[in-house]
Motif scaffolding. Structure first.
Motif, PDB file in Angstrom:
ATOM      1  N   HIS A   1      31.465  31.851  40.539  1.00 54.75           N
ATOM      2  CA  HIS A   1      31.519  32.194  41.972  1.00 54.75           C
ATOM      3  C   HIS A   1      32.961  32.157  42.482  1.00 54.75           C
ATOM      4  O   HIS A   1      33.404  33.090  43.187  1.00 54.75           O
ATOM      5  N   ASN A   2      33.695  31.111  42.152  1.00 56.60           N
ATOM      6  CA  ASN A   2      35.056  30.959  42.662  1.00 56.60           C
ATOM      7  C   ASN A   2      35.989  32.047  42.119  1.00 56.60           C
ATOM      8  O   ASN A   2      36.820  32.592  42.854  1.00 56.60           O
ATOM      9  N   LEU A   3      35.853  32.357  40.834  1.00 57.56           N
ATOM     10  CA  LEU A   3      36.707  33.379  40.233  1.00 57.56           C
ATOM     11  C   LEU A   3      36.383  34.767  40.774  1.00 57.56           C
ATOM     12  O   LEU A   3      37.281  35.567  41.055  1.00 57.56           O
ATOM     13  N   ARG A   4      35.103  35.058  40.942  1.00 59.42           N
ATOM     14  CA  ARG A   4      34.697  36.355  41.484  1.00 59.42           C
ATOM     15  C   ARG A   4      35.113  36.479  42.956  1.00 59.42           C
ATOM     16  O   ARG A   4      35.557  37.548  43.398  1.00 59.42           O
ATOM     17  N   LYS A   5      34.968  35.407  43.701  1.00 59.76           N
ATOM     18  CA  LYS A   5      35.356  35.423  45.116  1.00 59.76           C
ATOM     19  C   LYS A   5      36.849  35.725  45.244  1.00 59.76           C
ATOM     20  O   LYS A   5      37.260  36.551  46.072  1.00 59.76           O
ATOM     21  N   ARG A   6      37.656  35.070  44.424  1.00 61.99           N
ATOM     22  CA  ARG A   6      39.097  35.306  44.504  1.00 61.99           C
ATOM     23  C   ARG A   6      39.444  36.719  44.055  1.00 61.99           C
ATOM     24  O   ARG A   6      40.320  37.378  44.646  1.00 61.99           O
ATOM     25  N   ALA A   7      38.770  37.223  43.024  1.00 64.04           N
ATOM     26  CA  ALA A   7      39.002  38.599  42.580  1.00 64.04           C
ATOM     27  C   ALA A   7      38.665  39.593  43.694  1.00 64.04           C
ATOM     28  O   ALA A   7      39.406  40.558  43.928  1.00 64.04           O
ATOM     29  N   SER A   8      37.565  39.354  44.392  1.00 62.92           N
ATOM     30  CA  SER A   8      37.174  40.232  45.502  1.00 62.92           C
ATOM     31  C   SER A   8      38.214  40.200  46.621  1.00 62.92           C
ATOM     32  O   SER A   8      38.526  41.230  47.229  1.00 62.92           O
ATOM     33  N   GLU A   9      38.752  39.012  46.889  1.00 63.41           N
ATOM     34  CA  GLU A   9      39.790  38.895  47.914  1.00 63.41           C
ATOM     35  C   GLU A   9      41.034  39.695  47.526  1.00 63.41           C
ATOM     36  O   GLU A   9      41.631  40.367  48.369  1.00 63.41           O
ATOM     37  N   LEU A  10      41.418  39.608  46.273  1.00 63.14           N
ATOM     38  CA  LEU A  10      42.579  40.363  45.808  1.00 63.14           C
ATOM     39  C   LEU A  10      42.365  41.868  45.965  1.00 63.14           C
ATOM     40  O   LEU A  10      43.274  42.602  46.373  1.00 63.14           O
TER      41      LEU A  10
ATOM     42  N   ASP B   1      46.829  47.039  49.550  1.00 61.97           N
ATOM     43  CA  ASP B   1      47.231  48.033  50.551  1.00 61.97           C
ATOM     44  C   ASP B   1      47.542  49.345  49.840  1.00 61.97           C
ATOM     45  O   ASP B   1      48.601  49.496  49.224  1.00 61.97           O
ATOM     46  N   LEU B   2      46.632  50.291  49.924  1.00 65.87           N
ATOM     47  CA  LEU B   2      46.808  51.565  49.233  1.00 65.87           C
ATOM     48  C   LEU B   2      47.996  52.358  49.768  1.00 65.87           C
ATOM     49  O   LEU B   2      48.596  53.149  49.032  1.00 65.87           O
ATOM     50  N   ALA B   3      48.339  52.143  51.023  1.00 64.74           N
ATOM     51  CA  ALA B   3      49.425  52.913  51.626  1.00 64.74           C
ATOM     52  C   ALA B   3      50.768  52.605  50.977  1.00 64.74           C
ATOM     53  O   ALA B   3      51.668  53.449  50.957  1.00 64.74           O
ATOM     54  N   THR B   4      50.916  51.398  50.443  1.00 64.79           N
ATOM     55  CA  THR B   4      52.204  51.008  49.860  1.00 64.79           C
ATOM     56  C   THR B   4      52.107  50.794  48.355  1.00 64.79           C
ATOM     57  O   THR B   4      53.059  50.308  47.737  1.00 64.79           O
ATOM     58  N   HIS B   5      50.982  51.165  47.778  1.00 66.49           N
ATOM     59  CA  HIS B   5      50.749  50.862  46.370  1.00 66.49           C
ATOM     60  C   HIS B   5      50.913  52.099  45.494  1.00 66.49           C
ATOM     61  O   HIS B   5      50.368  53.155  45.802  1.00 66.49           O
ATOM     62  N   PRO B   6      51.653  51.984  44.388  1.00 62.88           N
ATOM     63  CA  PRO B   6      51.749  53.135  43.476  1.00 62.88           C
ATOM     64  C   PRO B   6      50.418  53.393  42.791  1.00 62.88           C
ATOM     65  O   PRO B   6      49.684  52.462  42.457  1.00 62.88           O
TER      66      PRO B   6
ATOM     67  N   LYS C   1      53.841  38.994  37.479  1.00 64.27           N
ATOM     68  CA  LYS C   1      53.451  39.504  38.795  1.00 64.27           C
ATOM     69  C   LYS C   1      51.923  39.664  38.862  1.00 64.27           C
ATOM     70  O   LYS C   1      51.225  39.545  37.849  1.00 64.27           O
ATOM     71  N   ILE C   2      51.440  39.949  40.052  1.00 68.43           N
ATOM     72  CA  ILE C   2      50.035  40.346  40.233  1.00 68.43           C
ATOM     73  C   ILE C   2      50.058  41.817  40.611  1.00 68.43           C
ATOM     74  O   ILE C   2      50.425  42.179  41.735  1.00 68.43           O
ATOM     75  N   ARG C   3      49.683  42.665  39.663  1.00 70.84           N
ATOM     76  CA  ARG C   3      49.769  44.115  39.837  1.00 70.84           C
ATOM     77  C   ARG C   3      48.379  44.739  39.660  1.00 70.84           C
ATOM     78  O   ARG C   3      47.519  44.196  38.948  1.00 70.84           O
ATOM     79  N   PHE C   4      48.189  45.900  40.268  1.00 66.33           N
ATOM     80  CA  PHE C   4      46.889  46.575  40.288  1.00 66.33           C
ATOM     81  C   PHE C   4      46.991  47.902  39.548  1.00 66.33           C
ATOM     82  O   PHE C   4      47.889  48.707  39.830  1.00 66.33           O
ATOM     83  N   PHE C   5      46.038  48.149  38.643  1.00 65.74           N
ATOM     84  CA  PHE C   5      46.046  49.370  37.837  1.00 65.74           C
ATOM     85  C   PHE C   5      44.692  50.069  37.988  1.00 65.74           C
ATOM     86  O   PHE C   5      43.637  49.442  37.855  1.00 65.74           O
TER      87      PHE C   5
END
Length: 300
Positions: free
Chosen positions: A40-49, A54-59, A83-87
């Motif tokens: 629960h805690n790991l999924r909750k934090r993943a959902s928050e991330l 912010d798609l407007a500033t994200h490559p 870093k914490i990066r999104f792909f």
């Protein structure tokens, strides 16, 4: 049938039977390694991330397995080790580059420094139970790297072709081991893993994924040894209920399929290498500071 081992032994770490199975197969499935509260805690934090993205500033960096297209080689990817990066998933966009799904269902993975920067994932990564497993495997000074949440999104979650983790995290001598934690039930329908048992002893590491001198990344050949390509029937399916830990030897062949179901397949994973081993300066993943020491790390 998947090869699993009970985690009910009262002693910390792995018991002798588990260590024997890991040595023989190159992977080990340990059900009930972590609790529903952890999930629960790991999924909750993943959902928050995901919500905070912010798609407007994200490559719009797409994660590629390197199977048909060149692997990601831009700075956003290459500087992500601390870093914490999104792909994004490859199929999250249409031909015009427009996002086809909500951002929370478009991300392939978040990485690669969660164990450094995110308190929830750091605490989970360095917990005593994880340290005990590392000791059981004979690590003297394990270093943590390449932590990721992988989402394998419904309908668009991409397949990962057969590979060996030491191709990407090569050390001299070889030492990489993956810890892979199922945050949801992982099934053949939503893209669970498949392994070739024993392939860590029969299939040598013949290439490395490196930073090229003129920029970008590529695979370089490091051995001319002939490699047996396993037949499809040699792969053993490894469905994993939520709460399962899978240990993955750096040389074992494994893969996962497309997620064509309506269910996601969330997992958290990181890798360990031996601190006494040599980590080449041209490996794709580099960080300004030394890799995190598992045994000396605190949860805060």
């Amino acid at each position: 049938m998947p090869r699993t081992m009970s985690s009910s032994n009262p002693l910390p770490g792995l018991n002798e039977e588990q260590k024997k199975r890991f040595d023989e197969d190159g992977y080990l499935v340990i059900p009930n390694f972590f609790s529903p509260d952890d999930i629960h805690n790991l999924r909750k934090r993943a959902s928050e991330l995901l919500e905070e993205l912010d798609l407007a500033t994200h490559p719009k960096t797409i994660f590629s397995t390197g199977e048909t297209d060149p692997h990601v080689g831009d700075d956003y990817f290459l500087s992500s080790g601390d870093k914490i990066r999104f792909f994004f998933e490859q199929d999250a966009f249409d031909e015009a580059g427009t996002l086809q799904v909500d951002k929370t269902r478009a991300i392939n993975k978040i990485g690669h420094g969660l164990h450094i920067l995110d308190p929830t994932y750091r605490a989970f990564t360095v917990r005593p139970e994880v340290q005990a497993v590392a000791r059981s495997l004979g690590f003297k000074d394990p270093r943590i790297l390449q932590s990721m949440i992988i989402f394998k999104q419904p309908r668009i979650g991409g397949r990962v072709p057969p590979h060996q983790d030491s191709t990407f995290l090569c050390t001299q001598p070889l030492s990489a081991v993956g810890m892979w934690f199922a945050l949801e039930d992982c099934t053949p329908e939503n893209g669970c893993m498949y392994f070739v048992p024993g392939s860590h002893k029969t299939t040598p590491i013949t290439k490395r994924f490196v930073r090229m001198p003129n920029g970008g990344t590529d695979f370089i050949q490091i051995s001319d040894k002939e490699v047996h390509e396993p037949a499809e029937e040699e792969y053993v399916v490894a469905p994993t209920p939520a709460g399962t830990l899978v240990l993955i030897h750096g040389s074992v062949l494994h893969k996962s399929g497309h997620n064509l179901s309506d269910k996601s397949r969330w997992i958290y994973t990181f890798h360990m290498i031996e601190g006494e081993a040599t980590y080449p300066a041209d490996n794709w993943l580099q960080t300004p500071a030394p890799f995190t020491k598992l045994f000396d790390a605190s949860a805060s």
